[in-house]
Design an enzyme around this catalytic site. Structure first.
Site, PDB file in Angstrom:
ATOM      1  N   LEU A 154       0.946  -1.123   0.045  1.00 13.61           N
ATOM      2  CA  LEU A 154      -0.030   0.036   0.251  1.00 13.61           C
ATOM      3  C   LEU A 154       0.951   1.434   0.107  1.00 13.61           C
ATOM      4  CD1 LEU A 154      -2.699  -1.116   2.685  1.00 13.61           C
ATOM      5  CD2 LEU A 154      -3.094  -0.768   0.344  1.00 13.61           C
ATOM      6  N   GLY A 155       1.965   1.167   0.579  1.00 11.35           N
ATOM      7  CA  GLY A 155       2.949   2.144   0.598  1.00 11.35           C
ATOM      8  C   GLY A 155       4.100   2.064   1.471  1.00 11.35           C
ATOM      9  N   GLY A 198       7.211   5.817   7.224  1.00 16.50           N
ATOM     10  CA  GLY A 198       8.648   6.140   7.745  1.00 16.50           C
ATOM     11  C   GLY A 198       9.092   5.035   8.268  1.00 16.50           C
ATOM     12  N   PHE A 199       8.487   3.963   8.633  1.00 18.39           N
ATOM     13  CA  PHE A 199       8.953   2.713   9.424  1.00 18.39           C
ATOM     14  C   PHE A 199       9.112   1.741   8.808  1.00 18.39           C
ATOM     15  CE2 PHE A 199       6.521   5.569  12.275  1.00 18.39           C
ATOM     16  CZ  PHE A 199       7.412   5.843  13.095  1.00 18.39           C
ATOM     17  N   ASP A 252       3.553  12.136  16.437  1.00 26.91           N
ATOM     18  CA  ASP A 252       3.854  12.219  14.944  1.00 26.91           C
ATOM     19  C   ASP A 252       2.335  12.426  14.351  1.00 26.91           C
ATOM     20  OD1 ASP A 252       5.337  12.572  12.858  1.00 26.91           O
ATOM     21  OD2 ASP A 252       5.820  10.556  12.462  1.00 26.91           O
TER      22      ASP A 252
END
Ligand SMILES: *[C@@H]1O[C@H](CO)[C@@H](O)[C@H](O)[C@H]1NC(C)=O
Ligand SMILES: *[C@@H]1O[C@H](CO)[C@@H](O)[C@H](O)[C@H]1NC(C)=O
Ligand SMILES: *[C@@H]1O[C@H](CO)[C@@H](O)[C@H](O)[C@H]1NC(C)=O
Ligand SMILES: *[C@@H]1O[C@H](CO)[C@@H](O)[C@H](O)[C@H]1NC(C)=O
Ligand SMILES: *[C@@H]1O[C@H](CO)[C@@H](O)[C@H](O)[C@H]1NC(C)=O
Ligand SMILES: *[C@@H]1O[C@H](CO)[C@@H](O)[C@H](O)[C@H]1NC(C)=O
Ligand SMILES: *[C@@H]1O[C@H](CO)[C@@H](O)[C@H](O)[C@H]1NC(C)=O
Length: 692
Positions: free
Chosen positions: A373-374, A377-378, A492
């Site tokens: 899906l994408g 950041g992790f 965040d």
């Protein structure tokens, strides 16, 4: 449990029982006509042809089984008797006695994740349309929970522990009066003797049919609730016996029925039989006539036939098995390595939250690129579907090589899994392998808000959609900061961490994760984690995340949603525009709306937009003490308090060259959130800190 097995066999004569059921229904319908007299009632040994008022998932199956929900997520089901009963003695003003007995079964679709529960309800109307599924059990919603004007009394069979409603565990029976916070509750069980010393536990989600009796005595004002396996005689001692003055709670005319709900996980709730009596003892159900439950996957339906087949097939099978085994062992060794996980003793505590790697591997078709899906950041996020339940999930893979702190982190994950709010992405569980942590979330079909706002989005959201999302996120963040049992700091907040469900409701994702990133990095140094432009200035000094630094991130989020721009945008010329400075400039010029996203066109509420922009500025105040707290923000949105004035002198000296070098002139702290100095040091160590 012998009586259960006996029961299974006995309810397998559908033709005979259906005949009897329809005979009894005849008498039932006669009873229906006279429900308004002081003594009245009905009995349904199966619901074939019963004229109940159904809505949501409520349906009567062809064999007379009443189904309240049918394996759909976030579903509500109701079934009410269409005629009201008189609950108050008009000559004395006292509540009448009543008695009911019913048989239910709950099938969770996915064994590890149960799906809320069933409630027997007495309500002033059968039109419970403004109610919510999940923890609200199809009885209440966020606004009317606890409201004395509900006039609802319920006996809940609850299978999920909701801390916000003080639930004792994830398998309990409770008495609810106008609120999901039960007036009394007990773990699902039944007493074997009248002393109450000996008892046996029951699992509500076992799929086994169970019987409930609820009896109220209007004279002594005591409500007794008793639970037992289907073929067990009624226990002498009730599970719950609670003093309850119903006189101001019930109205003259009340409806009786059932509500059930599912949540992030699907399930099915069934009622097999039901009797009710006003001012009398409810007729005992005839258990031999109850409709049978649908087969469950694990059940052996025809053991006899199978045995015969086995005798014939056995030699062949053994031969084939041996053959397969020799190939199998080779394959097994390979597979074992492929699906290897890490599991330590302490993890058994978090049992239900743990997924097997194999399951997640299957669900995501082996983490195929098509399912990606994408990349957050992790690490990568994959779409998947759990094979058994067909539950759609999103699996986040986080590479992580520090063993240190893992135990605490998993404990937090398990905690976070218990957070339930409609504006938070539901965490379903986790799995751990060497160097890798997998987090399993509810799947959000419309992905991230970022996609609809920045640059040139394919589809832009209109103002009312954006405002709904903003208000949702504010209420989700308020829940994290103030309404749950512990303070949770998100760390965040930004548009890309806001996900959208099928109806474009905003849900906050990824809470607490910033900290894992922190841990993964070396040693004890407190590295500031988050995203540039959303980071509160005090973080670069103290490194301590607080609710105030979350509010700062929320401020940046408000501005980006209203303006359609990122907090810091680099122009081709190399000059960076700082969004908050620009909005401030517009405010000074006297036209704050100038800052709005042009893609909004003309269809927006100037009042709401101005409020969002002004709140965005206030939350972005460089001094943590001067920022409002989330409760004040939510109150502003609800119009309960007027928007405080921003005075520029009190704000800061405008300096666009660097956000960090802003000079603070004033710094009033009249309506501030908790200043960081008041917080214990553990705040910086954990997103979950005890509230005291
Ligand atoms: C739920 O009920 C509907 C109609 O009553 C039916 O079409 C559907 O197949 C059911 N879904 C499941 C999963 O049983
Ligand atoms: C209703 O109240 C009256 C007066 O107190 C009493 O005589 C009567 O028995 C009550 N009816 C029932 C059904 O309890
Ligand atoms: C049920 O309530 C909703 C609003 O809560 C209303 O729109 C609807 O008309 C009501 N239906 C009936 C049958 O009263
Ligand atoms: C909650 O339910 C009450 C009563 O049924 C209704 O008046 C109210 O509008 C509902 N609130 C929401 C937010 O749906
Ligand atoms: C029932 O379950 C509880 C925990 O849920 C346990 O402490 C207790 O020992 C159990 N009792 C029996 C009789 O099995
Ligand atoms: C409720 O239970 C108590 C204790 O077992 C018993 O004395 C009382 O008669 C019961 N009341 C009803 C209405 O069944
Ligand atoms: C029950 O409540 C009503 C109204 O709230 C009150 O008038 C009555 O005295 C109460 N009865 C008892 C027995 O407490």
């Amino acid at each position: 449990m012998d009586w259960v097995k006996e029961g299974r066999r006995r309810i397998k004569y559908p033709i005979f029982s259906r005949f009897l059921a329809s005979f009894l229904l005849l008498t039932t319908q006669i009873n229906d006509a006279v429900v308004s007299s002081s003594e009245s009632g009905f009995v349904f040994n199966g619901f074939d042809g019963a004229a109940l008022r159904l809505n949501g998932g409520g349906a009567i199956e062809s064999n007379g089984l009443l189904q309240l929900t049918n394996f759909t997520k976030n579903e509500v089901g109701h079934a009410f008797c269409p005629t009201p009963f008189v609950f108050v003695n008009s000559s004395s003003g006292e509540p009448f006695s009543f008695s009911t007995s019913f048989v239910f079964a709950i099938f969770p679709q996915y064994e590890d994740i149960s799906s809320h529960g069933i409630a027997f309800a007495i309500a002033p109307s059968t039109n419970l349309t403004a109610v919510l599924p999940s923890q609200h059990l199809g009885l209440f919603n966020f606004t009317n929970n606890g409201d004395p004007s509900n006039h609802i009394v319920a006996v809940e069979l609850d299978t999920i522990q909701n801390r916000e409603f003080d639930d004792i565990n994830d398998n309990h029976v409770g008495i609810d009066v106008n609120s999901l916070i039960s007036t009394s509750s007990a773990p699902a069980s039944f007493f074997l003797d009248s002393s109450g010393l000996q008892y046996e536990n029951l699992s509500l989600i076992s799929g086994e049919p169970m019987r409930v009796w609820a009896e109220y005595d209007g004279k002594t004002m005591v409500l007794n609730v008793t639970l037992a396996p289907l073929f067990h005689p009624k226990p002498e001692r009730p599970l719950l016996s609670s003093k309850l003055n119903l006189s101001s709670i019930v109205l003259d005319n009340m409806y009786v029925g059932f509500a059930a709900s599912t949540g992030a996980a699907a399930g099915s709730h069934y009622i097999l039989g039901w009797s009710f009596s006003m001012n009398g003892k409810a007729t005992e159900l005839d258990l031999s006539q109850l409709p049978s439950l649908p087969p469950r996957e694990t059940e052996d339906t025809d053991t006899g036939k199978k045995t015969q087949l086995w005798i014939i097939l056995l030699p062949t099978v053994i031969f084939i098995l041996l053959l397969i085994a020799s190939f199998g062992i080779v394959h097994l060794v390979k597979t074992k390595k492929k699906f290897a996980e890490e599991m330590e003793d302490w993890e058994t505590e978090y049992g239900p939250h743990r997924f097997s790697y194999k399951e997640l591997y299957r669900a995501t078709k082996g983490f195929r690129d098509e399912n990606l899906l994408g990349n957050g950041g992790f690490g990568g996020v994959y779409k998947g579907q759990l094979p058994k339940s067909k539950l759609e999930i999103a699996v986040k893979r986080i590479s992580h090589d520090s063993r240190q702190g893992m135990k605490e982190f998993v404990a937090e994950i398990a905690s976070i899994g218990r957070l339930r709010h409609r504006n938070l992405v539901q965490l379903l569980g986790y799995c751990r392998r060497r160097g890798e942590l997998l987090l399993v979330y509810d799947y959000m079909p419309n992905s991230s808000l970022e996609k609809y706002i920045f640059d040139r989005p394919q589809k832009s959201l209109n103002w009312s959609q954006r405002f709904k999302i903003i208000r949702g996120i504010a209420s989700g963040l308020l829940y994290l900061h103030e309404e749950w049992e512990q303070v949770v700091i998100h760390r965040d907040i930004k548009a890309s961490n806001v996900l959208l469900d099928a109806e474009f409701n905003g849900k906050l994702g990824d809470f607490g994760l910033a900290r894992l990133h922190d841990r993964g990095s070396n040693l004890q140094t407190t590295r500031v984690v988050g995203t540039l432009g959303y980071l509160a200035p005090e973080l670069s000094r103290s490194g301590k995340s607080t609710t105030c630094s979350d509010v700062f991130g929320f401020g940046a989020f408000l501005l980006e949603v209203a303006c359609g721009k990122r907090p810091i945008e680099l122009k081709i010329s190399g000059i960076e525009t700082v969004l908050v400075d620009w909005v401030m400039e517009c405010l000074k010029k006297g036209d704050i709306l100038e800052a709005r996203d042009r893609k909004l066109g003309t269809d927006f509420s100037a009042e709401e937009l101005e409020m969002v922009l002004r709140l965005g500025l206030m939350c972005s105040h460089p001094s943590p003490a001067a920022r409002p707290c989330m409760r004040q923000v939510v109150k502003c949105f609800e119009g309960e308090v007027p928007l405080p004035e921003i005075s520029e002198e009190d704000f800061y000296v405008f300096d666009s060259s660097s956000r960090r070098n802003r000079v603070l002139v004033g710094g009033s702290s009249q309506n501030s959130c908790t200043a960081p100095t008041n917080l214990s040091s553990s705040f910086s160590d954990s997103p979950l800190s005890r509230r005291n």
